[in-house]
Design an enzyme around this catalytic site. Structure first.
Site, PDB file in Angstrom:
ATOM      1  N   TYR A  51       0.865  -1.384  -0.153  1.00 35.50           N
ATOM      2  CA  TYR A  51       0.256  -0.075  -0.178  1.00 35.50           C
ATOM      3  C   TYR A  51       0.497   1.672  -0.160  1.00 35.50           C
ATOM      4  O   TYR A  51       0.137   2.403  -0.023  1.00 35.50           O
ATOM      5  CB  TYR A  51      -0.833  -0.100   1.732  1.00 35.50           C
ATOM      6  CG  TYR A  51      -1.734  -1.091   1.386  1.00 35.50           C
ATOM      7  CD1 TYR A  51      -2.560  -1.816   0.353  1.00 35.50           C
ATOM      8  CD2 TYR A  51      -1.548  -1.886   1.766  1.00 35.50           C
ATOM      9  CE1 TYR A  51      -3.700  -2.971   0.388  1.00 35.50           C
ATOM     10  CE2 TYR A  51      -2.343  -3.369   2.350  1.00 35.50           C
ATOM     11  CZ  TYR A  51      -3.792  -3.692   0.969  1.00 35.50           C
ATOM     12  OH  TYR A  51      -4.596  -4.846   1.317  1.00 35.50           O
ATOM     13  N   ARG A  56      -8.912 -11.596  -4.024  1.00 32.09           N
ATOM     14  CA  ARG A  56      -8.629 -10.123  -4.053  1.00 32.09           C
ATOM     15  C   ARG A  56      -8.740 -10.097  -5.378  1.00 32.09           C
ATOM     16  O   ARG A  56      -9.176  -8.880  -6.157  1.00 32.09           O
ATOM     17  CB  ARG A  56      -7.383  -9.724  -4.070  1.00 32.09           C
ATOM     18  CG  ARG A  56      -7.025 -10.004  -2.171  1.00 32.09           C
ATOM     19  CD  ARG A  56      -5.720  -8.847  -2.329  1.00 32.09           C
ATOM     20  NE  ARG A  56      -6.007  -9.454  -0.480  1.00 32.09           N
ATOM     21  CZ  ARG A  56      -5.480  -8.947   0.628  1.00 32.09           C
ATOM     22  NH1 ARG A  56      -7.063  -8.295   0.336  1.00 32.09           N
ATOM     23  NH2 ARG A  56      -5.465  -9.475   2.177  1.00 32.09           N
ATOM     24  N   HIS A 113     -14.552  -7.624  -2.527  1.00 35.49           N
ATOM     25  CA  HIS A 113     -14.662  -9.004  -2.724  1.00 35.49           C
ATOM     26  C   HIS A 113     -15.378  -9.369  -2.398  1.00 35.49           C
ATOM     27  O   HIS A 113     -15.704 -10.325  -2.492  1.00 35.49           O
ATOM     28  CB  HIS A 113     -12.738  -9.345  -2.567  1.00 35.49           C
ATOM     29  CG  HIS A 113     -12.284  -8.972  -2.652  1.00 35.49           C
ATOM     30  ND1 HIS A 113     -11.555  -7.849  -3.743  1.00 35.49           N
ATOM     31  CD2 HIS A 113     -11.325  -7.891  -1.174  1.00 35.49           C
ATOM     32  CE1 HIS A 113     -10.453  -7.387  -3.722  1.00 35.49           C
ATOM     33  NE2 HIS A 113     -10.210  -7.519  -2.476  1.00 35.49           N
ATOM     34  N   ASP A 165     -25.551  -2.405  -3.850  1.00 36.28           N
ATOM     35  CA  ASP A 165     -27.039  -1.504  -4.165  1.00 36.28           C
ATOM     36  C   ASP A 165     -26.877  -0.460  -3.970  1.00 36.28           C
ATOM     37  O   ASP A 165     -27.686   0.711  -4.436  1.00 36.28           O
ATOM     38  CB  ASP A 165     -27.435  -2.914  -3.138  1.00 36.28           C
ATOM     39  CG  ASP A 165     -27.590  -4.529  -3.962  1.00 36.28           C
ATOM     40  OD1 ASP A 165     -27.001  -4.851  -4.658  1.00 36.28           O
ATOM     41  OD2 ASP A 165     -27.689  -5.497  -3.131  1.00 36.28           O
ATOM     42  N   HIS A 167      -7.479   1.179  -6.130  1.00 37.73           N
ATOM     43  CA  HIS A 167      -7.123   0.506  -5.245  1.00 37.73           C
ATOM     44  C   HIS A 167      -5.564   0.552  -5.017  1.00 37.73           C
ATOM     45  O   HIS A 167      -5.576   0.845  -6.682  1.00 37.73           O
ATOM     46  CB  HIS A 167      -6.999  -1.452  -6.158  1.00 37.73           C
ATOM     47  CG  HIS A 167      -8.159  -2.136  -5.776  1.00 37.73           C
ATOM     48  ND1 HIS A 167      -9.034  -2.002  -4.401  1.00 37.73           N
ATOM     49  CD2 HIS A 167      -9.604  -2.328  -6.876  1.00 37.73           C
ATOM     50  CE1 HIS A 167     -10.674  -2.172  -4.981  1.00 37.73           C
ATOM     51  NE2 HIS A 167     -10.549  -2.204  -6.343  1.00 37.73           N
ATOM     52  N   LEU A 168      -5.071   0.750  -4.528  1.00 31.61           N
ATOM     53  CA  LEU A 168      -3.941   1.068  -4.706  1.00 31.61           C
ATOM     54  C   LEU A 168      -2.512  -0.029  -5.280  1.00 31.61           C
ATOM     55  O   LEU A 168      -1.682   0.785  -5.726  1.00 31.61           O
ATOM     56  CB  LEU A 168      -3.055   1.175  -2.967  1.00 31.61           C
ATOM     57  CG  LEU A 168      -3.557   2.843  -2.205  1.00 31.61           C
ATOM     58  CD1 LEU A 168      -4.068   2.541  -0.811  1.00 31.61           C
ATOM     59  CD2 LEU A 168      -2.975   4.283  -2.386  1.00 31.61           C
ATOM     60  N   SER A 169      -2.862  -1.163  -4.706  1.00 31.79           N
ATOM     61  CA  SER A 169      -1.674  -2.338  -4.851  1.00 31.79           C
ATOM     62  C   SER A 169      -2.902  -2.581  -5.887  1.00 31.79           C
ATOM     63  O   SER A 169      -4.418  -2.572  -6.533  1.00 31.79           O
ATOM     64  CB  SER A 169      -1.466  -3.416  -4.214  1.00 31.79           C
ATOM     65  OG  SER A 169      -3.207  -3.835  -3.846  1.00 31.79           O
TER      66      SER A 169
END
Length: 149
Positions: free
Chosen positions: A26, A114, A83, A90, A103-105
């Site tokens: 991260y 993931r 996930h 919704d 997403h950072l990674s």
């Protein structure tokens, strides 16, 4: 832009620990630093950004619901809820606010669980693996998207 657009920056569970938590995945930049950078960009683009982070699904859902007809675009890093959370998906669909998933990674280079997202197929776009810079790219995409509306 004739009106001031409003953007909501949402961050999910454990992102309050950025900078200390698993820097290999991260990075070492804090969430506060990321939010400050986005606020600087917002000032430069004459838009309003509200930043919100929560470790509970219900608080994130409530914030999304509060955004109905109040926010023009959402930037969201759902973190682990990516996930697992049909409820967050919704909520986003219920308010019909366009959003980018961040997403950072690079989640596709990590554990198989993931690799699935409940958000990607309904997002305007997905940015992953670019670290904190991904938030800036998402913000700039939102600016372009809103300018074309």
């Amino acid at each position: 832009m004739s009106q001031t657009h409003r953007i909501l920056l949402l961050n999910g569970p454990n992102l309050n620990m950025l900078g200390a938590r698993e820097p290999k995945h991260y990075g070492s930049i804090s969430l506060e630093s990321i939010e400050e950078k986005i606020q600087t960009l917002a000032t430069q683009h004459n838009v309003k950004v509200e930043c919100f982070q929560a470790n509970s699904e219900g608080k994130l859902i409530n914030k999304i619901h509060e955004s109905f007809q109040q926010v023009d675009f959402i930037l969201i890093n759902p973190a682990a809820y990516t996930h697992t959370s049909v409820a967050l998906r919704d909520a986003l669909l219920a308010v019909s606010i366009p959003f980018v998933e961040i997403h950072l990674s690079n989640v596709h280079k990590r554990e198989p669980f993931r690799h699935h997202s409940y958000f990607s197929d309904v997002a305007e776009g997905v940015i992953c693996g670019l670290g904190a810079k991904g938030y800036e790219f998402a913000f700039l995409f939102a600016m372009d998207y809103l300018a074309k509306k």
